[in-house]
Design an enzyme around this catalytic site. Structure first.
Site: not given
Ligand code: S3P
Length: 437
Positions: A24, A29, A97, A170, A172, A318, A345
């Site tokens: 995912k 990306r 998210g 994080s 993200q 995750d 989450k």
């Molecule tokens: C993700 C980063 C993680 C993960 C999310 C996907 C990503 O979150 O929990 O399901 O694709 O960058 P965080 O970076 O906020 O921990």
């Protein structure tokens, strides 16, 4: 749609050879970077889940020609760094998210304004972690008073590079700042408190950008152009996780998972399960599109409880719903700390998993940043609520491999966000799972 419910009858065997859907994180990306690259990006192994389709639709709404997905193939005609066009409607990112946070960074650098919305779960999730550092770069982003979506991003701000010490681990947040950093005339650096998934850095390099990394500090020079290319997305270790745990806890478990992404920032689940005594073998390690990939074979074993090393938490972030099921089947006590992120989450995964485990007869003690789980040999049957969280629903499905009665799981529609063919694959390897609408 949310009325979908799983019923899983007890069974003792999980056997087979599977390829779970595409990763995912990498699929999101590939769309984002392919869209702002020059030339064509052909993606294979793309995850056609609701989350990644929300990202795909958002870029189509910004006038990026994208064909597919068809049998995992997506073709993106990149429009270049400055080629996105203003969407005529707010971008609805559903449950995702990753879409909202990464795109907050990318949208901050555009010449047009945009609004991003999401479903009830996404609308509760904290966005200040991205909006505050983006504001420090010069972005103009409004959220609700609590810092939650919708996000309204005003176009055309002059963005500047920053050096940002991330308060939480994080990927993200790191990725959002790197994407905004592309739209500056300076260098953006992010210092991580602990390593997090580095798919953005690897993929930017695949598109021809220079990303420097030294001692937890990641730096990117703005204005670098991306060159479209072919990307093969490996199977998602976070989806494989349910079958890995299922094979460990089944009486007769032997599952082989093909072409699984083995990025070292994602393999915490294997390290944790091995410390618990799992029998996991890795075959044919190889590199695909800049990411390590391998086949994994997992056989049943008696697990024992451990104190999960906090350093492994971001590398398995995750996978905790699945790992909690493993912990409940282990001999002894499992203790998790340093995992407060689980509370924000798709659901509060500490609370929601603790409630479901209690329903199945497991003694747990949730804490602010983790949980203590007392292992039992067999779950009772019962009814659990996933609270619309895909990973909670799939984790409890595996509990049926150690249950005395049937397990009914409510609110399972969101399994389609990350693993649209979960039911078919679970049935194929022996889970007695049926779906009620
Ligand atoms: C993700 C980063 C993680 C993960 C999310 C996907 C990503 O979150 O929990 O399901 O694709 O960058 P965080 O970076 O906020 O921990």
């Amino acid at each position: 749609m949310n009325a979908i419910q799983f019923t899983v009858e007890p069974s003792e065997e999980l056997q087979g050879n599977l390829r779970v859907p595409g990763d995912k994180s990498i699929s999101h990306r590939a769309i984002m970077l392919g869209a702002i690259a020059e030339g064509v990006t052909e993606v294979t192994g793309f995850l056609a889940g609701a989350d990644t389709l929300a990202t795909l639709a958002a870029f189509q709404a910004m006038a990026v020609p994208i064909q597919g997905p068809q049998a995992g193939k997506v073709v993106i005609q990149g429009v270049g760094l400055q080629g996105l066009k203003a969407p005529t409607v707010p971008l609805d990112l559903g449950n995702s998210g990753t879409s909202m946070r990464l795109m907050a960074g990318l949208m901050a650098g555009q010449k047009f304004s945009v609004e991003m919305t999401g479903d009830a779960s996404l609308s509760r999730r904290p966005m200040k972690r991205v909006t505050e550092p983006l504001a420090a770069m010069g972005a103009d982003i409004q959220s609700s008073a609590q810092g939650t979506p919708p996000l309204r991003i005003r176009g055309n701000p002059p963005l500047k590079g920053i050096e940002y010490q991330m308060p939480m681990a994080s990927a993200q947040v790191k990725s959002a700042l790197l994407l905004a950093g592309l739209y500056t005339h300076a260098t953006t650096c992010i210092v991580e408190p602990a390593p997090t998934r580095d798919h953005t850095e690897r993929m930017l390099r695949g598109f021809g950008c220079e990303v420097k990394e030294e001692a937890g500090k990641i730096c990117l020079r703005g204005g670098q152009r991306l060159q479209g290319h072919a990307i093969d997305v490996p199977a998602d270790i976070s989806s494989a996780a349910f079958f890995i745990v299922g094979a460990c806890i089944a009486q007769r478990g032997k599952v082989r998972l093909q072409h699984v992404g083995m990025n070292p920032t994602r393999t915490g689940i294997l390290a944790i399960l091995r410390q618990m005594g799992a029998d996991i073998r890795v075959y044919q390690e190889r590199q695909v599109s800049g990411e390590p990939v391998a086949d994994i074979e997992v056989c049943s074993s008696q697990l024992h409880g451990i104190e999960i090393p906090p350093a492994l938490v971001p590398l398995a972030i995750d996978e905790f719903p699945a790992l909690f099921i493993a912990a409940a089947c282990a001999q002894g006590t499992t203790i998790l700390t340093g995992a407060e992120e689980l509370r924000v989450k798709e659901s509060d995964r500490i609370q929601v998993m603790a409630e479901g485990l209690t329903q199945l007869g497991v003694v747990t003690q949730p804490t602010t940043d983790g949980i203590i789980i007392e292992g039992i040999q067999r779950f009772g049957g019962g009814k659990v609520h996933s609270h619309g969280d895909h990973r909670v629903a799939m984790a409890f499905s595996m509990a049926a491999l150690r249950a005395q009665g049937s397990i009914l799981i409510e609110d399972c529609a969101n399994v389609a966000t990350s693993f649209p063919n979960f039911v078919a694959l679970a049935q194929q390897v022996g889970l007695k799972l049926s779906v009620q609408q």
